[in-house]
Enzyme design. Structure first.
Site, mmCIF file in Angstrom:
data_model
loop_
_atom_site.group_PDB
_atom_site.id
_atom_site.type_symbol
_atom_site.label_atom_id
_atom_site.label_comp_id
_atom_site.label_asym_id
_atom_site.label_seq_id
_atom_site.Cartn_x
_atom_site.Cartn_y
_atom_site.Cartn_z
ATOM 1 N N GLU A 59 -14.089 -28.944 19.405
ATOM 2 C CA GLU A 59 -12.924 -28.146 19.810
ATOM 3 C C GLU A 59 -11.983 -28.973 20.693
ATOM 4 O OE1 GLU A 59 -11.953 -25.285 18.804
ATOM 5 O OE2 GLU A 59 -13.682 -24.113 18.136
ATOM 6 N N LYS A 100 -15.163 -22.403 29.696
ATOM 7 C CA LYS A 100 -15.305 -21.052 30.200
ATOM 8 C C LYS A 100 -16.481 -20.363 29.530
ATOM 9 C CE LYS A 100 -12.703 -16.814 30.128
ATOM 10 N NZ LYS A 100 -11.665 -16.098 29.478
ATOM 11 N N LYS A 134 -14.631 -21.920 24.783
ATOM 12 C CA LYS A 134 -14.789 -20.577 25.331
ATOM 13 C C LYS A 134 -15.951 -19.912 24.607
ATOM 14 C CE LYS A 134 -12.509 -16.209 26.162
ATOM 15 N NZ LYS A 134 -11.269 -15.442 26.111
ATOM 16 N N TYR A 170 -11.212 -16.014 40.975
ATOM 17 C CA TYR A 170 -10.674 -14.838 41.665
ATOM 18 C C TYR A 170 -10.687 -15.036 43.177
ATOM 19 C CZ TYR A 170 -11.058 -13.062 36.986
ATOM 20 O OH TYR A 170 -10.907 -12.927 35.629
ATOM 21 N N SER A 210 -15.300 -13.376 35.593
ATOM 22 C CA SER A 210 -15.525 -12.122 36.318
ATOM 23 C C SER A 210 -16.998 -11.873 36.640
ATOM 24 C CB SER A 210 -14.963 -10.964 35.498
ATOM 25 O OG SER A 210 -15.538 -10.928 34.201
HETATM 26 C C1 PBG Z 1 -9.338 -12.861 26.649
HETATM 27 C C2 PBG Z 1 -9.930 -13.258 27.946
HETATM 28 C C3 PBG Z 1 -11.158 -12.846 28.468
HETATM 29 C C4 PBG Z 1 -11.275 -13.442 29.714
HETATM 30 C C5 PBG Z 1 -10.116 -14.184 29.936
HETATM 31 N N1 PBG Z 1 -9.303 -14.078 28.810
HETATM 32 C C6 PBG Z 1 -12.162 -11.905 27.949
HETATM 33 C C7 PBG Z 1 -12.811 -12.117 26.669
HETATM 34 O O1 PBG Z 1 -12.690 -13.155 26.023
HETATM 35 O O2 PBG Z 1 -13.510 -11.194 26.267
HETATM 36 C C8 PBG Z 1 -12.422 -13.277 30.637
HETATM 37 C C9 PBG Z 1 -12.168 -13.633 32.040
HETATM 38 C C10 PBG Z 1 -13.217 -13.183 32.977
HETATM 39 O O3 PBG Z 1 -14.286 -12.671 32.590
HETATM 40 O O4 PBG Z 1 -12.977 -13.337 34.178
HETATM 41 N N2 PBG Z 1 -7.972 -12.551 26.781
#
Ligand code: PBG
Length: 355
Positions: free
Chosen positions: A254, A269, A217, A334, A295
């Protein structure tokens, strides 16, 4: 410069051989010559069950709240969450991933471990409505619940305290398992989080509750709209725990750690900007690999489509297929429910080639 030259006659195939060139030896276009031929040789496809729908539920809400930067996505009330989840499951999505938006936040994210906290209540409600008809997933992270917005608790110097956070994650995992989640998604990028959570679950007898590790991530600007979606209170950034976008190799480190610690699935991600990482992780992973179309990726597709700059539906399917091609078994998106609906109803003519 601006003067256009007169078009000459269109050359014919005979002209090429007259010019002394026998023509291409290989003709890959043969396999692209018609829809049936393209369909026959298509390597990757999408199924609704490959798609997971992330959903937001807001505590104390009496009506849905639109998320400005994610047109079409809302913060649900409990009832609308249930309706939308049932609809998505009827369309055949593989699962739903829940995020809670609490009314109150504090330094340790108490709402995350409170059985009456919004996320745990929503998990319980969905499990009672849906049973085992789908995979109910829970975001396991403190950021929605902390007043400072970080994914963990802070030490005296204001830094995210890895091991103290693991204690909170263990408690949060138990609350989510007891509420009825099938699959927990630890997204906080703390070292040792998978082992710590697995141990807590096993000790409490939750042997069947699975872990979907957010393995690679990245500290990404593509999460911008999500921060609005969960009313994030984050000041600063997450670069001391999420990966540096410049690095590929540490994703494999990881991966090795998460698999050794007991991850059942692993995730990369964000999505499209990290397809190279996804592909490498998918090639190396002994467990199923997923990708999260985050997102900001959603927002970009929506914004460009709203301007008429891209064909929305085709772009959506093309982007989802790209994840499959790179090696993802599941894609968090989404668009999951909408796309699953397209497949269930039979793809409209302009999308048929995605069958
Ligand atoms: C943290 C989390 C995030 C997202 C999913 N889980 C945000 C972050 O790490 O700042 C982002 C998902 C997205 O942008 O659609 N709980």
């Amino acid at each position: 410069m601006t003067q256009t030259s007169q078009p000459g006659p269109v050359p014919s195939a005979a002209d090429l051989s007259a010019a002394g060139f026998p023509g291409p030896i290989e003709r890959p276009r043969r396999l692209r010559s018609g829809a049936a031929m393209r369909s026959l040789v298509r390597e990757h496809t999408l199924r609704p069950a490959d798609l997971v729908l992330p959903m937001f539920v807001r505590e104390g809400a009496s009506e849905n709240r639109p998320i400005g930067s994610m047109p079409g996505v809302v913060q649900h009330t409990m009832d609308s969450l249930v309706r939308a989840a049932i609809e998505a499951v009827e369309r055949g999505v593989g699962g739903v991933m829940l995020f809670g938006v609490p009314e109150r936040k504090d330094a340790v994210g108490s709402g995350a471990t409170d059985p009456e906290g919004i996320l745990n209540l929503a998990l319980a409600r969905l499990r009672s409505e849906l049973g085992d008809a789908t995979v109910i997933m829970a975001d396991l992270c403190l950021d929605e619940f902390t007043d400072h917005g970080h994914c963990g608790v802070l030490d005296g110097a204001g830094r995210v305290d890895n091991d103290a956070t693991l204690m909170r994650y263990r408690e949060m995992a138990l609350a989510q398992a007891e509420a009825g989640a099938h699959l927990l998604g630890p997204s906080g990028m703390m070292d040792g989080q998978i082992a710590a959570i697995r141990d807590a679950l096993d000790a409490a007898g939750h042997l069947d509750v699975a872990l979907y590790a957010y393995t690679a991530k990245y500290a990404s600007s593509f999460y911008g709209p999500f921060r609005e979606a969960v009313d994030s209170s984050l000041q600063g950034d997450r670069r001391s725990y999420q990966q540096d976008p410049a690095n590929g190799r540490e994703a494999l480190r990881e991966l090795a750690l998460d698999v050794a610690e007991g991850a059942d699935l692993v995730m990369v991600k964000p999505g499209l900007p990290y397809l190279d990482v996804l592909k490498e992780v998918a090639q190396a992973s002994p467990v199923p690999v997923g990708a999260y179309q985050v997102s900001g990726e959603y927002a970009m597709i929506e914004a460009a489509s709203a301007n008429g700059w891209i064909d929305r539906d085709r772009t959506v399917l093309e982007s989802l297929l790209a994840f499959r091609r790179a090696g993802a078994s599941t894609v968090l998106t989404y668009y999951a429910s909408e796309v699953a609906g397209w497949y269930r109803d039979g793809l409209p003519a302009h999308l048929r080639e995605f069958l």
